[in-house]
Scaffold this active site. Structure first.
Site, PDB file in Angstrom:
ATOM      1  N   ASP A  26       0.130  13.420 -16.941  1.00 35.91           N
ATOM      2  CA  ASP A  26       0.422  12.016 -17.274  1.00 35.91           C
ATOM      3  C   ASP A  26       1.850  11.845 -17.800  1.00 35.91           C
ATOM      4  OD1 ASP A  26      -0.193   9.279 -17.551  1.00 35.91           O
ATOM      5  OD2 ASP A  26      -0.702   9.567 -19.676  1.00 35.91           O
ATOM      6  N   HIS A  27       2.551  10.875 -17.213  1.00 35.43           N
ATOM      7  CA  HIS A  27       3.950  10.592 -17.569  1.00 35.43           C
ATOM      8  C   HIS A  27       4.850  11.806 -17.344  1.00 35.43           C
ATOM      9  CE1 HIS A  27       2.231   6.936 -19.101  1.00 35.43           C
ATOM     10  NE2 HIS A  27       3.450   6.442 -19.236  1.00 35.43           N
ATOM     11  N   HIS A  75       7.083  11.803  -8.348  1.00 37.75           N
ATOM     12  CA  HIS A  75       7.246  13.009  -7.534  1.00 37.75           C
ATOM     13  C   HIS A  75       8.132  12.723  -6.332  1.00 37.75           C
ATOM     14  CE1 HIS A  75       3.894  12.389  -4.268  1.00 37.75           C
ATOM     15  NE2 HIS A  75       4.454  11.248  -4.581  1.00 37.75           N
ATOM     16  N   HIS A  77       9.755   8.881  -6.572  1.00 44.15           N
ATOM     17  CA  HIS A  77       9.051   7.598  -6.687  1.00 44.15           C
ATOM     18  C   HIS A  77       7.785   7.858  -7.498  1.00 44.15           C
ATOM     19  CE1 HIS A  77       7.216   9.581  -3.199  1.00 44.15           C
ATOM     20  NE2 HIS A  77       6.114   8.954  -3.555  1.00 44.15           N
ATOM     21  N   GLU A  93      -4.232   8.301  -4.887  1.00 43.84           N
ATOM     22  CA  GLU A  93      -2.782   8.216  -5.117  1.00 43.84           C
ATOM     23  C   GLU A  93      -2.370   6.744  -5.174  1.00 43.84           C
ATOM     24  OE1 GLU A  93       0.071   8.899  -1.931  1.00 43.84           O
ATOM     25  OE2 GLU A  93       0.979  10.471  -3.172  1.00 43.84           O
ATOM     26  N   HIS A 110       3.584   6.912  -8.947  1.00 47.91           N
ATOM     27  CA  HIS A 110       2.240   6.425  -8.619  1.00 47.91           C
ATOM     28  C   HIS A 110       1.428   6.268  -9.901  1.00 47.91           C
ATOM     29  CE1 HIS A 110       2.649   7.108  -4.314  1.00 47.91           C
ATOM     30  NE2 HIS A 110       3.114   8.325  -4.571  1.00 47.91           N
ATOM     31  N   CYS A 141       9.172   9.034   1.287  1.00 48.52           N
ATOM     32  CA  CYS A 141       8.623   9.838   0.183  1.00 48.52           C
ATOM     33  C   CYS A 141       9.478  11.063  -0.115  1.00 48.52           C
ATOM     34  CB  CYS A 141       7.187  10.261   0.500  1.00 48.52           C
ATOM     35  SG  CYS A 141       6.139   8.850   0.807  1.00 48.52           S
TER      36      CYS A 141
HETATM   37  N1  LIG Z   1      -1.412  13.585   3.697  1.00 46.35           N
HETATM   38  C1  LIG Z   1      -0.587  12.933   2.845  1.00 46.35           C
HETATM   39  N2  LIG Z   1       0.299  12.053   3.317  1.00 46.35           N
HETATM   40  C2  LIG Z   1       1.117  11.405   2.447  1.00 46.35           C
HETATM   41  C3  LIG Z   1       1.022  11.630   1.073  1.00 46.35           C
HETATM   42  C4  LIG Z   1       0.071  12.579   0.613  1.00 46.35           C
HETATM   43  O1  LIG Z   1      -0.048  12.841  -0.586  1.00 46.35           O
HETATM   44  N3  LIG Z   1      -0.704  13.199   1.517  1.00 46.35           N
HETATM   45  N4  LIG Z   1       1.823  10.962   0.219  1.00 46.35           N
HETATM   46  C5  LIG Z   1       2.710  10.100   0.611  1.00 46.35           C
HETATM   47  C6  LIG Z   1       3.626   9.487  -0.411  1.00 46.35           C
HETATM   48  O2  LIG Z   1       3.466  10.090  -1.668  1.00 46.35           O
HETATM   49  C7  LIG Z   1       3.707   8.014  -0.522  1.00 46.35           C
HETATM   50  O3  LIG Z   1       4.065   7.680  -1.842  1.00 46.35           O
HETATM   51  C8  LIG Z   1       2.540   7.196  -0.120  1.00 46.35           C
HETATM   52  O4  LIG Z   1       2.894   5.875  -0.421  1.00 46.35           O
HETATM   53  P1  LIG Z   1       2.775   4.653   0.560  1.00 46.35           P
HETATM   54  O5  LIG Z   1       2.719   5.073   1.976  1.00 46.35           O
HETATM   55  O6  LIG Z   1       3.815   3.703   0.154  1.00 46.35           O
HETATM   56  O7  LIG Z   1       1.389   4.158   0.051  1.00 46.35           O
HETATM   57  P2  LIG Z   1       0.424   3.101   0.656  1.00 46.35           P
HETATM   58  O8  LIG Z   1      -0.125   3.632   1.942  1.00 46.35           O
HETATM   59  O9  LIG Z   1      -0.595   2.810  -0.386  1.00 46.35           O
HETATM   60  O10 LIG Z   1       1.359   1.865   0.830  1.00 46.35           O
HETATM   61  P3  LIG Z   1       1.670   0.933   2.070  1.00 46.35           P
HETATM   62  O11 LIG Z   1       2.701   0.027   1.535  1.00 46.35           O
HETATM   63  O12 LIG Z   1       0.410   0.251   2.422  1.00 46.35           O
HETATM   64  O13 LIG Z   1       2.164   1.821   3.176  1.00 46.35           O
HETATM   65  C9  LIG Z   1       2.895   9.802   2.048  1.00 46.35           C
HETATM   66  N5  LIG Z   1       2.026  10.539   2.906  1.00 46.35           N
HETATM   67 ZN    ZN Z   2       4.155   9.544  -3.488  1.00 46.72          ZN
END
Ligand SMILES: Nc1nc2c(c(=O)[nH]1)N=C([C@H](O)[C@H](O)COP(=O)(O)OP(=O)(O)OP(=O)(O)O)CN2
Ligand code: ZN
Length: 138
Positions: free
Chosen positions: A81-82, A16, A41, A127, A43, A35
């Site tokens: 999925d996918h 997404h 990218h 996620e 998940h 993002c």
């Molecule tokens: N309220 C939300 N904030 C964010 C969402 C969401 O769905 N709701 N999603 C994202 C992004 O999709 C992003 O892919 C998140 O990934 P990331 O920050 O890399 O994930 P992690 O926190 O697990 O990884 P770290 O490397 O530890 O940062 C962003 N915000």
């Molecule tokens: Zn994401």
């Protein structure tokens, strides 16, 4: 009759991009950062679906897990999925594909396919290992 919860866990992979059509490109980059990458990218999501209800005296079950599995297949696995959430799932043409909105999509889809939708209690969506949303229909 006693009440119990049953939870079924499934995993799915999707890609997404966090992008709102209601915001300018500059605002999208400012809010969503990496993002908002235009090519997206991915998940590996995990979803926990919980139903809550009375344990039937005759069957010993709140709901047959085989039925719950079928509902999740139709409502979650087949559409998500996918898939590219933003391009393949009509709901995300008008909703940003955040974890919050994916959890709501799953809740609504399950309600549509379950024979007794009143039993649906909770959708918990991971996620990543660190980013988790709970939706209970409120
Ligand atoms: N309220 C939300 N904030 C964010 C969402 C969401 O769905 N709701 N999603 C994202 C992004 O999709 C992003 O892919 C998140 O990934 P990331 O920050 O890399 O994930 P992690 O926190 O697990 O990884 P770290 O490397 O530890 O940062 C962003 N915000
Ligand atoms: Zn994401």
């Amino acid at each position: 009759m006693p009440l119990a919860n049953i939870t079924r866990v499934e995993k799915f992979s999707s890609c997404h991009r966090l992008h709102s059509n209601n915001l300018s490109d500059e605002e999208n980059i400012k809010i969503f950062g990496k993002c908002n990458n235009k090519n997206g990218h991915g998940h590996n999501y995990k979803v926990e679906v919980t139903v809550k209800g009375l344990i039937d005296e005759n069957t010993g079950m709140v709901m047959n897990v085989s039925d719950l599995k079928k509902y999740i297949n139709v409502a979650v696995m087949e559409p998500l999925d996918h898939k590219n959430l933003d391009m393949d799932v009509p709901y995300f043409k008008h909703h940003v594909s955040t974890t919050e909105n994916v959890a709501i999509f799953i809740w609504k889809s399950l309600k549509d396919v379950m024979h007794n939708p009143n039993l649906l209690y909770k959708v918990k969506l991971f996620e990543t290992d660190k980013n988790i949303v709970v939706y209970k229909g409120e």
